[in-house]
Enzyme design. Structure first.
Site, short mmCIF file in Angstrom:
data_model
loop_
_atom_site.label_atom_id
_atom_site.label_comp_id
_atom_site.label_asym_id
_atom_site.label_seq_id
_atom_site.Cartn_x
_atom_site.Cartn_y
_atom_site.Cartn_z
N LEU A 84 -6.73 -49.55 -20.71
CA LEU A 84 -8.07 -49.06 -20.46
C LEU A 84 -9.07 -50.18 -20.72
CD1 LEU A 84 -7.87 -45.50 -22.09
CD2 LEU A 84 -7.59 -46.14 -19.68
N GLY A 135 -7.45 -51.41 -26.49
CA GLY A 135 -7.39 -52.68 -27.23
C GLY A 135 -7.95 -52.52 -28.63
N ASP A 142 -14.97 -57.17 -31.57
CA ASP A 142 -15.29 -58.58 -31.28
C ASP A 142 -16.75 -58.84 -30.96
OD1 ASP A 142 -15.43 -57.30 -28.86
OD2 ASP A 142 -14.29 -58.81 -27.75
N CYS A 165 -8.96 -57.71 -22.46
CA CYS A 165 -7.90 -56.72 -22.16
C CYS A 165 -7.59 -56.68 -20.66
CB CYS A 165 -8.33 -55.34 -22.66
SG CYS A 165 -8.49 -55.26 -24.46
N LEU A 189 -12.67 -45.75 -17.78
CA LEU A 189 -13.18 -44.38 -17.89
C LEU A 189 -14.25 -44.17 -16.82
CD1 LEU A 189 -13.57 -44.01 -21.77
CD2 LEU A 189 -11.72 -43.17 -20.32
#
Length: 303
Positions: free
Chosen positions: A182, A202, A206, A214, A228
Site C-alpha cells: 500500500l 511500510g 520518516d 515503498c 487507498l
C-alpha cells in the site's frame, strides 16, 4: 477493605525501585568525560530517565488500587450499572476473517531512535484496532529483528499480544505474487480487499524524507501495489501521507462497514481539512451545485 494493605504494597514497590536506582557519579568538569565515557549532560539525562521510570511504576500501581477501590465501592453500594463491562474480544484464530495485513519493519536503518519508538507505538495502536474488530485481520509484522524489535520486546505490555511476529523479510514470509504494497504513489486504486492477497504497510516514520520508498521497493521486487481511494472519496488540500495506524484503522473500518468514504472520513485527521466528494455534482455557470442543491463558491479539487 484492603486499601491499607494495598497502599503498603505500593510503598514496598517504591522502595524496591529506589533500591535499584544508582546515583550516577558527578564528573568534575562539564567537558571532561567520566570513566564510562558519559558526559555530565548524559548522566543528568540518565538520572532523569531512571526517576521518570520509577514514578511511572508507582503511578501505575496507584491507579490499579484506585480502580479496585472504585469497583469495590460500587459493588458494596449495589450500583452495578456504573461498572464497566469487559468486552469479549475475538482472537485471530477465532476470527471469520482470513484477510492478512502485514507491517514491513525492515526500515530501522532509515530512522533515528525517536522515530523507531514512534513506529513501535503505532504497532500497538494497530493491534488495539484489530483487537476491537468483530473479526480481526490476520495481523503480521515482518522483518522485525532490528532496534525496533528490542524496543518492542522491552515493553511488558507487548508480551503475549495476538500478533504474528516474524524476523524474516516480507518476501520470505509470503509468496511474492501474494504481496500488495500500500503506497500513495501507486496508480492502482484499492477498491476491495482480497483475502488471497496480503496487504503491506511500510513500518517507517520518516517525516516524508523517504518519499516514494515503498513504491520503489514494490516495483523493484515485483510486488503488487495499490493506494487507498482517497482521491475518489475526499477533497484534500494537504499531503496524502497517513500514519501506519491510520492506514490500518481505515482497513479495519472498511472491513466492518464496507464503506470507503465512511472509513476515510472517520479516520483521516480533521487537521487535513478533508471534505467528502458528493456522489452527484454538476456545474452551472461556474457555480458548483452540490447534491443538497445549495450553491457553493468552492470548486472541487483535482488533487
Amino acid at each position: 477493605m484492603s486499601s491499607e494493605i494495598e497502599q503498603e504494597e505500593v510503598e514496598e514497590l517504591s522502595e524496591k525501585v529506589l533500591e535499584n536506582v544508582e546515583e550516577p557519579e558527578q564528573p568534575q568538569d562539564e567537558e571532561d568525560p567520566v570513566s564510562d565515557g558519559m558526559s555530565k549532560k548524559q548522566l543528568r539525562r540518565q538520572k532523569y530517565k531512571l526517576k521518570w521510570e520509577e514514578k511511572k511504576l508507582i503511578k501505575r500501581a496507584a491507579e490499579r488500587i484506585r480502580k479496585k477501590e472504585k469497583r469495590a465501592a460500587l459493588k458494596e453500594s449495589g450500583d452495578l450499572s456504573k461498572l464497566r463491562k469487559r468486552k469479549d474480544f475475538r482472537t485471530m484464530a477465532q476470527s471469520n476473517s482470513k484477510q492478512r495485513i502485514a507491517l514491513d519493519m525492515s526500515f530501522d536503518d532509515l530512522m533515528i531512535e525517536k522515530d523507531q519508538k514512534r513506529t513501535v507505538q503505532q504497532i500497538g495502536w494497530c493491534y488495539t484496532s484489530n483487537r476491537h474488530s468483530p473479526n480481526p485481520f490476520q495481523f503480521h509484522v515482518v522483518g522485525f529483528d532490528g532496534s525496533s524489535r528490542k524496543i518492542y520486546d522491552g515493553n511488558e505490555h507487548n508480551l503475549n499480544q495476538d500478533i504474528f511476529l516474524h524476523h524474516e523479510k516480507l518476501e520470505i514470509v509470503f509468496k511474492p505474487e501474494e504481496i500488495v504494497y500500500l503506497t500513495s504513489e501507486s496508480e492502482n486504486v484499492l477498491s476491495e480487499l482480497d483475502d488471497s492477497k496480503v496487504y503491506v504497510i511500510g513500518g517507517i516514520v520518516d517525516h516524508n524524507s523517504q518519499k516514494g520508498l515503498c513504491y520503489r521497493i514494490a516495483r523493484e521486487k515485483g510486488f503488487g501495489h495499490a493506494r487507498l481511494p482517497l482521491d475518489e472519496h475526499l477533497l484534500m488540500k494537504t499531503r496524502r501521507v497517513l500514519t501506519i495506524n491510520q492506514v490500518y484503522e481505515i482497513l479495519v473500518h472498511h472491513s466492518v462497514h464496507k464503506d470507503w468514504k465512511a472509513a476515510l472520513l472517520s479516520i483521516v485527521p480533521e487537521r487535513k481539512n478533508v471534505q467528502a466528494k458528493e456522489d452527484e455534482v454538476k456545474e452551472e455557470e461556474g457555480v458548483v451545485v452540490e447534491k443538497s442543491g445549495e450553491p457553493s463558491t468552492e470548486s472541487s479539487s483535482n488533487n
